[in-house]
Scaffold this motif. Structure first.
Motif, short mmCIF file in Angstrom:
data_model
loop_
_atom_site.label_atom_id
_atom_site.label_comp_id
_atom_site.label_asym_id
_atom_site.label_seq_id
_atom_site.Cartn_x
_atom_site.Cartn_y
_atom_site.Cartn_z
N LYS A 186 -2.59 3.54 3.74
CA LYS A 186 -2.35 2.41 4.64
C LYS A 186 -3.23 2.55 5.89
O LYS A 186 -3.32 3.61 6.49
CB LYS A 186 -0.87 2.37 5.01
CG LYS A 186 -0.36 1.03 5.49
CD LYS A 186 1.15 1.05 5.65
CE LYS A 186 1.85 1.22 4.31
NZ LYS A 186 3.33 1.17 4.44
N GLY A 187 -3.89 1.46 6.24
CA GLY A 187 -4.79 1.46 7.39
C GLY A 187 -6.20 1.88 7.06
O GLY A 187 -7.11 1.70 7.89
N ARG A 188 -6.42 2.46 5.88
CA ARG A 188 -7.77 2.88 5.47
C ARG A 188 -8.30 2.06 4.29
O ARG A 188 -9.50 1.81 4.21
CB ARG A 188 -7.77 4.37 5.09
CG ARG A 188 -7.34 5.29 6.19
CD ARG A 188 -7.57 6.75 5.81
NE ARG A 188 -6.77 7.13 4.64
CZ ARG A 188 -7.28 7.64 3.52
NH1 ARG A 188 -8.60 7.79 3.40
NH2 ARG A 188 -6.48 7.98 2.52
N PHE A 189 -7.43 1.68 3.39
CA PHE A 189 -7.81 0.94 2.19
C PHE A 189 -7.34 -0.50 2.31
O PHE A 189 -6.27 -0.77 2.89
CB PHE A 189 -7.18 1.54 0.94
CG PHE A 189 -7.71 2.89 0.53
CD1 PHE A 189 -8.54 3.64 1.35
CD2 PHE A 189 -7.36 3.43 -0.70
CE1 PHE A 189 -9.02 4.87 0.97
CE2 PHE A 189 -7.82 4.67 -1.11
CZ PHE A 189 -8.66 5.39 -0.25
N THR A 190 -8.10 -1.42 1.72
CA THR A 190 -7.73 -2.82 1.69
C THR A 190 -7.93 -3.37 0.28
O THR A 190 -9.03 -3.25 -0.27
CB THR A 190 -8.57 -3.65 2.67
OG1 THR A 190 -8.42 -3.13 3.99
CG2 THR A 190 -8.13 -5.11 2.66
N TYR A 201 0.81 -1.20 0.00
CA TYR A 201 0.00 0.00 0.00
C TYR A 201 0.85 1.26 0.00
O TYR A 201 1.94 1.29 0.58
CB TYR A 201 -0.89 0.04 1.25
CG TYR A 201 -1.89 -1.08 1.33
CD1 TYR A 201 -1.58 -2.25 2.01
CD2 TYR A 201 -3.14 -0.97 0.73
CE1 TYR A 201 -2.49 -3.30 2.09
CE2 TYR A 201 -4.06 -2.01 0.80
CZ TYR A 201 -3.72 -3.17 1.49
OH TYR A 201 -4.63 -4.20 1.56
N ALA A 202 0.32 2.30 -0.60
CA ALA A 202 0.92 3.62 -0.46
C ALA A 202 0.71 4.09 0.98
O ALA A 202 -0.30 3.77 1.61
CB ALA A 202 0.26 4.60 -1.42
N ASP A 203 1.65 4.87 1.48
CA ASP A 203 1.55 5.34 2.87
C ASP A 203 0.27 6.14 3.09
O ASP A 203 -0.31 6.11 4.19
CB ASP A 203 2.77 6.20 3.21
CG ASP A 203 4.03 5.36 3.38
OD1 ASP A 203 5.12 5.95 3.33
OD2 ASP A 203 3.93 4.13 3.55
N SER A 204 -0.18 6.86 2.07
CA SER A 204 -1.34 7.74 2.22
C SER A 204 -2.64 6.99 2.45
O SER A 204 -3.62 7.58 2.90
CB SER A 204 -1.47 8.64 0.99
OG SER A 204 -1.63 7.84 -0.18
N LEU A 224 -11.03 -3.00 -4.08
CA LEU A 224 -10.38 -1.99 -3.25
C LEU A 224 -11.44 -1.46 -2.30
O LEU A 224 -12.32 -0.70 -2.70
CB LEU A 224 -9.77 -0.87 -4.08
CG LEU A 224 -8.97 0.14 -3.27
CD1 LEU A 224 -7.69 -0.51 -2.73
CD2 LEU A 224 -8.61 1.37 -4.12
N GLN A 225 -11.36 -1.89 -1.04
CA GLN A 225 -12.26 -1.39 -0.01
C GLN A 225 -11.64 -0.12 0.56
O GLN A 225 -10.51 -0.14 1.06
CB GLN A 225 -12.43 -2.43 1.10
CG GLN A 225 -13.30 -1.96 2.25
CD GLN A 225 -14.75 -1.74 1.85
OE1 GLN A 225 -15.32 -2.55 1.13
NE2 GLN A 225 -15.34 -0.64 2.30
N MET A 226 -12.38 0.98 0.48
CA MET A 226 -11.88 2.28 0.90
C MET A 226 -12.73 2.78 2.06
O MET A 226 -13.93 3.03 1.89
CB MET A 226 -11.92 3.27 -0.26
CG MET A 226 -11.18 2.78 -1.50
SD MET A 226 -11.11 4.01 -2.83
CE MET A 226 -12.84 4.14 -3.24
#
Length: 120
Positions: free
Chosen positions: A62-66, A57-60, A78-80
């Motif tokens: 990470k933790g929000r998108f899967t 993942y891109a750092d921007s 892509l779950q956002m």
């Protein structure tokens, strides 16, 4: 040849969620790295996430998108979650035979894109 068709974009309020889908047809889906990129107006296309046997993942995001995939359905998702106005962009699905790359020019196949707009 691989054909890619994205869906699932739309308008959502900040803090909301969307799930993008990318249906692939053509050659063996499981042998490709599948990636998601995005491009906002006036900006370069940027890497979001990629998946093959693992994910990146891109750092921007990470933790929000899967990112995930269903090899039986030849579909990548892509779950956002926790969307922000700065996530507004056209989102593209892409495929490459290379392993987990983040550079757009290394991807061989692209979908037509789907618009995601996050309002504040």
């Amino acid at each position: 040849q691989v054909q890619l068709v994205e869906s699932g974009g739309g308008l959502v309020q900040a803090g909301g969620s969307l799930r993008l889908s990318c249906a692939a047809s053509g050659r063996t889906f499981s042998s490709y790295t599948m990636g998601w990129f995005r491009q906002a107006p006036g900006k370069e296309r940027e890497f979001v996430a990629a998946i093959r046997s693992t994910t990146y993942y891109a750092d921007s995001v990470k933790g929000r998108f899967t990112i995930s995939k269903d090899n039986g359905k030849n579909t990548v998702y892509l779950q956002m979650n926790s969307l922000k106005p700065e996530d507004t962009a056209v989102y593209y699905c892409a495929a490459t035979g290379r392993f987990l790359v983040t550079i757009a020019t290394t991807y061989d196949y692209w979908g037509q894109g789907t618009q995601v707009t996050v309002s504040s």
